[in-house]
Design a protein around this motif. Structure first.
Motif, short mmCIF file in Angstrom:
data_model
loop_
_atom_site.label_atom_id
_atom_site.label_comp_id
_atom_site.label_asym_id
_atom_site.label_seq_id
_atom_site.Cartn_x
_atom_site.Cartn_y
_atom_site.Cartn_z
N ASN A 113 43.54 -10.27 -24.64
CA ASN A 113 44.81 -10.28 -24.79
C ASN A 113 45.01 -11.50 -25.93
O ASN A 113 43.88 -11.93 -26.20
CB ASN A 113 45.83 -10.70 -23.63
CG ASN A 113 45.57 -12.27 -23.11
OD1 ASN A 113 44.33 -12.84 -23.30
ND2 ASN A 113 46.24 -12.54 -22.01
N GLU A 114 46.05 -11.76 -26.63
CA GLU A 114 46.22 -12.54 -27.59
C GLU A 114 45.83 -14.03 -27.67
O GLU A 114 45.11 -14.51 -28.47
CB GLU A 114 47.79 -12.46 -28.19
CG GLU A 114 47.85 -13.37 -29.46
CD GLU A 114 49.34 -13.08 -30.03
OE1 GLU A 114 49.62 -13.85 -30.97
OE2 GLU A 114 50.26 -12.36 -29.50
N VAL A 119 41.02 -10.46 -20.12
CA VAL A 119 40.22 -9.45 -20.60
C VAL A 119 40.22 -7.96 -20.03
O VAL A 119 39.94 -8.24 -18.56
CB VAL A 119 38.92 -9.93 -20.96
CG1 VAL A 119 38.17 -10.44 -19.55
CG2 VAL A 119 38.01 -8.87 -21.60
N THR A 120 40.29 -6.81 -20.65
CA THR A 120 40.16 -5.55 -19.72
C THR A 120 38.94 -5.16 -20.48
O THR A 120 38.57 -4.93 -21.49
CB THR A 120 41.22 -4.59 -20.29
OG1 THR A 120 42.57 -5.34 -20.02
CG2 THR A 120 41.29 -3.30 -19.79
N ILE A 121 37.92 -4.74 -19.35
CA ILE A 121 36.61 -4.20 -19.61
C ILE A 121 36.63 -2.65 -19.25
O ILE A 121 37.01 -2.30 -18.21
CB ILE A 121 35.64 -4.98 -18.90
CG1 ILE A 121 35.61 -6.45 -19.20
CG2 ILE A 121 34.47 -4.29 -19.00
CD1 ILE A 121 34.98 -7.16 -18.52
N SER A 122 36.18 -1.88 -20.19
CA SER A 122 36.11 -0.48 -19.87
C SER A 122 34.62 -0.09 -19.54
O SER A 122 33.63 -0.66 -20.27
CB SER A 122 36.46 0.35 -21.19
OG SER A 122 37.79 0.08 -21.37
N ALA A 167 40.28 -10.88 -10.45
CA ALA A 167 39.53 -9.88 -11.03
C ALA A 167 40.09 -8.49 -10.14
O ALA A 167 39.99 -8.51 -8.95
CB ALA A 167 38.16 -10.23 -10.89
N VAL A 168 40.40 -7.53 -10.68
CA VAL A 168 40.94 -6.45 -10.10
C VAL A 168 40.35 -5.20 -10.94
O VAL A 168 40.38 -5.18 -12.08
CB VAL A 168 42.52 -6.15 -10.12
CG1 VAL A 168 42.99 -7.48 -9.03
CG2 VAL A 168 43.22 -6.35 -11.53
N LYS A 178 41.87 -11.74 -15.16
CA LYS A 178 42.59 -12.75 -15.39
C LYS A 178 41.91 -14.01 -15.38
O LYS A 178 41.44 -14.53 -14.35
CB LYS A 178 44.00 -13.03 -14.66
CG LYS A 178 44.82 -13.93 -14.95
CD LYS A 178 46.16 -13.98 -14.25
CE LYS A 178 47.33 -14.62 -14.88
NZ LYS A 178 48.56 -14.69 -13.75
N LEU A 179 41.96 -14.96 -16.50
CA LEU A 179 41.06 -16.25 -16.59
C LEU A 179 42.00 -17.47 -16.27
O LEU A 179 43.32 -17.43 -16.42
CB LEU A 179 40.79 -16.19 -17.94
CG LEU A 179 39.52 -14.96 -18.24
CD1 LEU A 179 39.17 -15.15 -19.84
CD2 LEU A 179 38.46 -15.12 -17.37
#
Length: 595
Positions: A113-114, A119-122, A167-168, A178-179
């Motif tokens: 995110n900004e 962070v979204t991991i694929s 973490a989900v 989410k950090l």
């Protein structure tokens, strides 16, 4: 006192049982001998020219025999040998420092995110575990949460507890993390295979409900360990660990990559260098742990089929990401005093360490960072600080001046003493440092310190527990910017003497912590990072929690009797340390020389 002795080449006439052990191993390889190895299956026949043979890299775990032959838990620091988990638990990404290149692997991509707090991991579709179960975002999330819940006992658990708030798995191919604070390096630092670092990701369906502090993760009858890489364990005994090619690897099935040409991998117990030299010359081994300069030269002289990263010219290897320092348990006297550490620093002639210990085949360092192009701007930015703090000054007079000011006394030809007791320095080392350390000890003795070194099988444990008050070790840290090395000195990793610590330096400074925490939130390339770096290094150089000595070189033999297309200075597709996380890339590139 120890004398300055230049180490000659190994006496090749030394008797050894290893040729016999290797002969037996190769007989099993060629004949497909049945073996009760836990699964009750017969070992299939694989010819020598499709087999890759090396020894285990850990003297403390594999010296004499492979002690963890009946376990496979990658999270137990100092108790698990890098004989498979390091490259068969495939990472989200791989990093090639020689090209400054990040290769997507299990992950197809990720997006922050900004403000870098999420962070979204694929996950790449079609990835599977060796038992056929799909590799999903649930496995990644499970691993992160398992580590968080077991901090600080498991490797990387302190980092996950510090950085991850939640973490989900959004779905089977998407993880959202989410950090706790902005961390633009989170994925690169922890889920990218960078030399020897990177979090192993394990299958949830195997590990769920198990205590990761005690789970062996080993039962060949059940197909354990379950991994994602293209090999399966065929035999694991105190004498050898054997992996055979698994033709249903997801990479082949999805056309992500071709199967390796290497059909069998054999790890033998850790060997002394004399035995490695013998077996490399006799073509009984294809590669080994990095060798000392005279020993790699002996191999090259005696076997024309062996080459190195730089062919047959010096330095016969590449600079690793592991610059070497003399470290201390700074919780213990007298090493808790930065002035004492500085006095020891002034007693060290780094050029002589390289000239005598390595016969000139190496380079010194005044900083705990590897000499990589991406880091050079940071080196030049603190040249004034290095000069101000005189880190590179070899001066027996300066050393003596500090010692006298701290109340130590020395008569001619004696050691420094106080209250009738000499200043004793016992340096714990691993066998790979047995060429440099005698030179270092002689220098310290010449400067008045009652110095000695100790090379025992429990060296890792002694360092981790803080029982080693002085030691030599490397920094597995930065490759692109200085944050990851500086973070090794954060006080969150400090444990009291007698309690195992993930990193051994045991130094902490709240001012330093605050700066490093701010660095973590600044993206690489941001001008603010350089200023924070200077502030952090001003403290580090003033305190000198460890004494940088030399850049570490991997002088790894590449035997081309059976295998070719090893990585090299001309073709640097990955480094060639088989104990590192990116070794799978090398396996995918090796080609047989015969047939």
């Amino acid at each position: 006192m120890t004398s300055f002795t230049s180490f000659g080449r190994i006496n090749m006439a030394r008797k050894s049982i290893w040729p016999l052990v290797l002969t037996l191993a190769l007989w099993i390889v060629g004949c497909g001998e049945s073996s009760d190895h836990g699964g009750g299956n017969s070992l299939r026949s694989v010819p020598r020219n499709r087999t890759l043979i090396m020894d285990c890299s850990e003297s403390n775990i594999c010296g004499g025999q492979i002690q963890d032959y009946n376990s496979f838990n990658p999270f137990l620091a100092g108790a698990t040998s890098r004989t498979g988990y390091n490259f068969l638990y495939e990472p989200l990404y791989m990093y090639n420092a020689f090209k400054d290149e990040v290769l997507p692997w299990i992950a197809s991509g990720h997006e922050f995110n900004e403000d870098y707090t999420e962070v979204t991991i694929s996950i790449r579709p079609g990835v599977e575990w060796s038992d056929g179960m799909p590799w999903t975002a649930h496995d990644l999330v499970f691993t992160i949460n398992m580590l968080r819940e077991h901090a600080p006992t498991l490797t990387y658990s302190t980092d996950m507890e510090n950085w991850v708030e939640q973490a989900v798995a959004v779905d089977s191919l998407t993880a959202k993390i989410k950090l706790t604070a902005p961390s633009p390096r989170f994925v690169f630092s922890y889920f990218t295979a960078i030399f020897g670092i990177g979090v192993p990701i394990v299958p949830q369906h195997i590990w769920q409900g198990k205590d990761p502090n005690t789970f062996a993760n080993f039962d060949l009858a059940q197909g354990w360990p379950v991994v994602s890489g293209p090999y399966e364990m065929a035999i694991s005994s105190p004498q050898q660990r054997i992996w055979d090619l698994r033709k249903d690897w997801w990479g082949k099935k999805t056309a992500f990559a071709k199967l390796p040409a290497v059909e069998r991998i054999i790890f033998l117990p850790y060997m002394e260098e004399a035995k490695r030299v013998q077996n490399l010359i006799a073509n009984n081994m294809d590669t080994s742990l990095d060798l000392r300069p005279p020993n790699i030269q002996t191999v090259l002289d005696r076997n024309p089929r062996v080459t190195t990263w730089t062919g047959r010219k010096l330095p016969l290897g590449y600079i690793d990401f592991w610059p070497i320092s003399l470290g201390f348990n700074v919780l213990e006297k007298p090493f808790d005093d930065p002035d004492i550490r500085r006095a020891i620093n002034h007693a060290i002639d780094r050029d002589q360490l390289v000239e005598i210990g390595w016969q000139g085949a190496g380079t010194t360092t005044l900083l705990p960072f590897p000499d990589y192009p991406a880091l050079k701007p940071y080196f030049s930015a603190i040249e004034d600080l290095i000069e101000e703090h005189e880190v590179g000054l070899f001066s027996l007079e300066k050393s003596a001046e500090i010692m006298r000011a701290k109340g130590w006394q020395r008569e001619d030809g004696s050691y420094w003493s106080k209250d009738g007791r000499p200043f004793k320095i016992v340096i714990d080392i691993f066998p790979i440092f047995n060429d440099l350390t005698p030179v270092l000890v002689a220098q310290l003795e010449h400067a008045g310190f009652d110095a000695d070194f100790r090379m025992t099988s429990d060296a890792y444990t002694r360092m981790a527990q803080g029982e080693a008050h002085a030691f030599i070790n490397g920094h597995g840290g930065s490759v692109r910017d200085p944050y990851f090395t500086l973070r090794l000195y954060h006080s969150r990793f400090v444990q009291p003497t007698g309690t195992s610590a993930e990193y051994f330096w045991r130094w902490g400074d709240k001012r330093f912590d605050q700066i490093v925490d701010r660095m973590a939130e600044v993206a690489p390339g941001d001008p603010q990072l350089m200023q924070l770096y200077r502030e952090a290094m001003a403290i580090w150089l003033e305190e000198l929690p460890s004494i940088p000595l030399v850049q570490w070189y991997h002088r790894i033999p590449h035997n081309e009797m059976y295998w070719t297309n090893w990585p090299s200075e001309e073709n640097p597709y990955m480094n060639s340390a088989y104990w590192h996380r990116g070794w799978l890339l090398l396996l995918l590139n090796l080609q047989p020389t015969q047939g």
